[in-house]
Design a protein around this motif. Structure first.
Motif, PDB file in Angstrom:
ATOM      1  N   LEU A 151      -4.739 -14.277  11.626  1.00  0.00           N
ATOM      2  CA  LEU A 151      -5.250 -12.990  10.411  1.00  0.00           C
ATOM      3  C   LEU A 151      -4.328 -11.995  10.301  1.00  0.00           C
ATOM      4  N   ALA A 152      -4.006 -11.328  11.469  1.00  0.00           N
ATOM      5  CA  ALA A 152      -2.923 -10.060  11.642  1.00  0.00           C
ATOM      6  C   ALA A 152      -1.956 -10.617  11.015  1.00  0.00           C
ATOM      7  N   LEU A 153      -1.145 -11.681  11.006  1.00  0.00           N
ATOM      8  CA  LEU A 153      -0.025 -11.973  10.731  1.00  0.00           C
ATOM      9  C   LEU A 153       0.047 -12.584   9.226  1.00  0.00           C
ATOM     10  N   LEU A 154      -1.260 -13.041   8.620  1.00  0.00           N
ATOM     11  CA  LEU A 154      -1.200 -13.266   7.420  1.00  0.00           C
ATOM     12  C   LEU A 154      -1.519 -11.936   6.422  1.00  0.00           C
ATOM     13  N   LEU A 155      -2.071 -11.112   7.114  1.00  0.00           N
ATOM     14  CA  LEU A 155      -2.219  -9.643   6.722  1.00  0.00           C
ATOM     15  C   LEU A 155      -0.768  -9.129   6.584  1.00  0.00           C
ATOM     16  N   GLU A 156      -0.020  -9.178   7.513  1.00  0.00           N
ATOM     17  CA  GLU A 156       1.334  -8.539   7.670  1.00  0.00           C
ATOM     18  C   GLU A 156       2.196  -9.164   6.563  1.00  0.00           C
ATOM     19  N   ASN A 186     -11.481  -5.042  13.787  1.00  0.00           N
ATOM     20  CA  ASN A 186     -10.738  -4.185  14.866  1.00  0.00           C
ATOM     21  C   ASN A 186      -9.564  -5.278  15.641  1.00  0.00           C
ATOM     22  N   ASN A 187      -9.939  -6.462  15.796  1.00  0.00           N
ATOM     23  CA  ASN A 187      -9.041  -7.089  16.475  1.00  0.00           C
ATOM     24  C   ASN A 187      -7.988  -8.053  15.628  1.00  0.00           C
ATOM     25  N   GLY A 188      -8.227  -8.018  14.169  1.00  0.00           N
ATOM     26  CA  GLY A 188      -7.557  -8.940  13.177  1.00  0.00           C
ATOM     27  C   GLY A 188      -6.863  -7.827  12.298  1.00  0.00           C
ATOM     28  N   LEU A 189      -7.817  -7.384  11.561  1.00  0.00           N
ATOM     29  CA  LEU A 189      -7.086  -6.550  10.145  1.00  0.00           C
ATOM     30  C   LEU A 189      -6.482  -5.377  10.770  1.00  0.00           C
ATOM     31  N   ILE A 190      -6.949  -4.532  11.711  1.00  0.00           N
ATOM     32  CA  ILE A 190      -6.476  -3.166  12.020  1.00  0.00           C
ATOM     33  C   ILE A 190      -5.190  -3.341  12.884  1.00  0.00           C
ATOM     34  N   VAL A 191      -5.065  -4.599  13.456  1.00  0.00           N
ATOM     35  CA  VAL A 191      -4.048  -4.883  14.366  1.00  0.00           C
ATOM     36  C   VAL A 191      -2.743  -4.993  13.395  1.00  0.00           C
ATOM     37  N   GLY A 192      -3.034  -5.838  12.263  1.00  0.00           N
ATOM     38  CA  GLY A 192      -2.107  -6.269  11.394  1.00  0.00           C
ATOM     39  C   GLY A 192      -1.516  -5.130  10.477  1.00  0.00           C
ATOM     40  N   MET A 193      -2.504  -4.302  10.208  1.00  0.00           N
ATOM     41  CA  MET A 193      -2.169  -3.106   9.482  1.00  0.00           C
ATOM     42  C   MET A 193      -1.384  -2.300  10.280  1.00  0.00           C
ATOM     43  N   VAL A 199       0.920  -3.120  12.613  1.00  0.00           N
ATOM     44  CA  VAL A 199       2.282  -3.469  12.703  1.00  0.00           C
ATOM     45  C   VAL A 199       2.817  -3.325  11.239  1.00  0.00           C
ATOM     46  N   VAL A 200       2.100  -3.523  10.444  1.00  0.00           N
ATOM     47  CA  VAL A 200       2.650  -2.947   8.879  1.00  0.00           C
ATOM     48  C   VAL A 200       3.209  -1.464   8.915  1.00  0.00           C
ATOM     49  N   GLY A 201       2.252  -0.743   9.365  1.00  0.00           N
ATOM     50  CA  GLY A 201       2.814   0.682   9.451  1.00  0.00           C
ATOM     51  C   GLY A 201       4.069   0.973  10.134  1.00  0.00           C
ATOM     52  N   GLU A 202       4.523   0.280  11.394  1.00  0.00           N
ATOM     53  CA  GLU A 202       5.385   0.280  12.358  1.00  0.00           C
ATOM     54  C   GLU A 202       6.782  -0.145  11.486  1.00  0.00           C
ATOM     55  N   GLY A 231      11.644   0.837   8.511  1.00  0.00           N
ATOM     56  CA  GLY A 231      12.366   0.355   7.279  1.00  0.00           C
ATOM     57  C   GLY A 231      12.403  -1.188   7.250  1.00  0.00           C
ATOM     58  N   GLU A 232      11.721  -1.897   7.809  1.00  0.00           N
ATOM     59  CA  GLU A 232      11.821  -3.488   7.987  1.00  0.00           C
ATOM     60  C   GLU A 232      10.773  -3.844   6.893  1.00  0.00           C
ATOM     61  N   MET A 233       9.893  -3.050   6.436  1.00  0.00           N
ATOM     62  CA  MET A 233       8.960  -3.585   5.251  1.00  0.00           C
ATOM     63  C   MET A 233       9.133  -2.401   4.126  1.00  0.00           C
ATOM     64  N   TYR A 234       8.968  -2.813   2.725  1.00  0.00           N
ATOM     65  CA  TYR A 234       9.323  -1.896   1.733  1.00  0.00           C
ATOM     66  C   TYR A 234       7.784  -1.725   1.171  1.00  0.00           C
ATOM     67  N   LEU A 235       7.883  -0.752   0.271  1.00  0.00           N
ATOM     68  CA  LEU A 235       6.399  -0.366  -0.401  1.00  0.00           C
ATOM     69  C   LEU A 235       5.918  -1.518  -1.157  1.00  0.00           C
ATOM     70  N   PRO A 236       6.509  -2.404  -1.841  1.00  0.00           N
ATOM     71  CA  PRO A 236       5.769  -3.559  -2.641  1.00  0.00           C
ATOM     72  C   PRO A 236       5.141  -4.447  -1.502  1.00  0.00           C
ATOM     73  N   GLU A 237       5.795  -4.723  -0.646  1.00  0.00           N
ATOM     74  CA  GLU A 237       5.410  -5.755   0.631  1.00  0.00           C
ATOM     75  C   GLU A 237       3.982  -4.939   1.287  1.00  0.00           C
ATOM     76  N   VAL A 238       4.021  -3.526   1.481  1.00  0.00           N
ATOM     77  CA  VAL A 238       2.932  -2.803   2.068  1.00  0.00           C
ATOM     78  C   VAL A 238       1.870  -2.928   1.248  1.00  0.00           C
ATOM     79  N   LEU A 239       2.055  -2.628   0.014  1.00  0.00           N
ATOM     80  CA  LEU A 239       0.811  -2.855  -1.065  1.00  0.00           C
ATOM     81  C   LEU A 239       0.261  -4.073  -1.034  1.00  0.00           C
ATOM     82  N   GLN A 240       1.076  -5.199  -0.976  1.00  0.00           N
ATOM     83  CA  GLN A 240       0.621  -6.578  -0.841  1.00  0.00           C
ATOM     84  C   GLN A 240      -0.495  -6.698   0.289  1.00  0.00           C
ATOM     85  N   SER A 241       0.218  -6.132   1.712  1.00  0.00           N
ATOM     86  CA  SER A 241      -0.842  -6.172   2.863  1.00  0.00           C
ATOM     87  C   SER A 241      -1.983  -5.443   2.446  1.00  0.00           C
TER      88      SER A 241
END
Ligand code: B12
Length: 212
Positions: A7-12, A38-45, A47-50, A55-65
């Protein structure tokens, strides 16, 4: 792979459909909404934040997450908000001017609703005048303000000042929160309370309104 890791990976990856269907599948299998969050979504988010920071993820991708997170929260909302019976008081909430981050604010709102509060959400990019108008119009016991940027957190101060200038400061308790906000900052800008996350926000709000 463990389902929550998936779930975390799919969110990412920002796979909205798969995040929604896996969320539903986990709910149906009997997993608690809190665990999924707590153990899926927030973990994934996290990783997205990091990745956004490095600079590994850009804004449109973050928005998609973020869209995927919204889709999952839509499914979890009725479960997270379960339990509230009698209204404990009215709370107006919003994200400050210049800031469009709303996932954290929405979560705080969902859990407060679950604890029995009536929530009036003004949305994002809310200027001081709109907060003042909402207090005048709805007479809430508490105002919950969110900010996620070091730049926009300063608008919390402007908002509290505007409420003071309108002569409403003694009428409403104010809690602030969001990633860059701290207890120290809350004290500096004259807020009545601060909480680090949505679970703590519920306890803090009850404490502020002296509800057992
Ligand atoms: C998703 C996201 C976005 C999405 C937002 C979509 C949406 N609908 O919300 C989009 C793509 C739009 C976005 C845009 C931007 N973002 Co952004 N974003 C994020 C990200 C990855 C996740 C935020 C999130 O939802 N977290 C999950 C939730 C559950 O956690 P939370 O928000 O922290 O909320 C919890 C607590 O903070 C607290 N809380 C929150 N609000 C409140 C309120 C109260 C009253 C209380 C008590 C508690 C509380 O409880 C919540 C639940 O437990 C963060 C990284 C991160 N780690 O935070 C960056 C981040 C916040 N963004 C950042 C930046 C820089 C931006 C942009 C400026 C990028 C750009 N160059 O344009 C823009 C600004 C847009 C704007 N004007 O607002 C930086 C901020 C840096 C800083 N210190 O200022 C971060 C930290 C990323 C980074 N590491 O660099 N972003």
């Amino acid at each position: 792979m463990e389902e929550l890791e998936k779930l975390a990976l799919l969110l990412e990856e920002g796979d909205v459909q798969s995040v929604a269907s896996l969320t539903q599948q986990l709910v149906d299998s009997g997993m608690s909404a809190q665990t999924i969050l707590n153990n899926g979504l927030i973990v994934g988010m996290g990783v997205v934040g990091e990745k956004m920071r490095t600079g590994e993820m850009y804004l449109p991708e973050v928005l998609q997450s973020a869209t995927a997170m919204h889709a999952s929260l839509k499914i979890l909302k009725p479960l997270l908000a379960q339990g509230g019976i009698q209204p404990l008081g009215k709370i107006v909430m919003g994200t400050v001017k210049g800031d469009v981050h709303d996932i954290g604010k929405n979560l705080v709102g969902i859990l407060l609703q679950g604890a029995g509060f009536e929530i009036l959400d003004l949305g994002v990019n809310v200027g001081p005048a709109k907060f003042v108008d909402a207090i005048n119009q709805h007479n809430p016991s508490l105002l919950a303000i969110s900010a996620m940027l070091t730049t926009t957190m300063l608008n919390m101060k402007t908002t509290i000042e505007a409420i003071g200038s309108a002569g409403l400061r003694s009428k409403v308790k104010i809690i602030v929160g969001g990633a860059p906000v701290s207890q120290k900052f809350a004290d500096e800008i004259g807020a009545d309370g601060y909480a680090q996350n949505a679970v703590r926000a519920v306890d803090k709000v009850k404490e502020m309104l002296t509800i057992a």
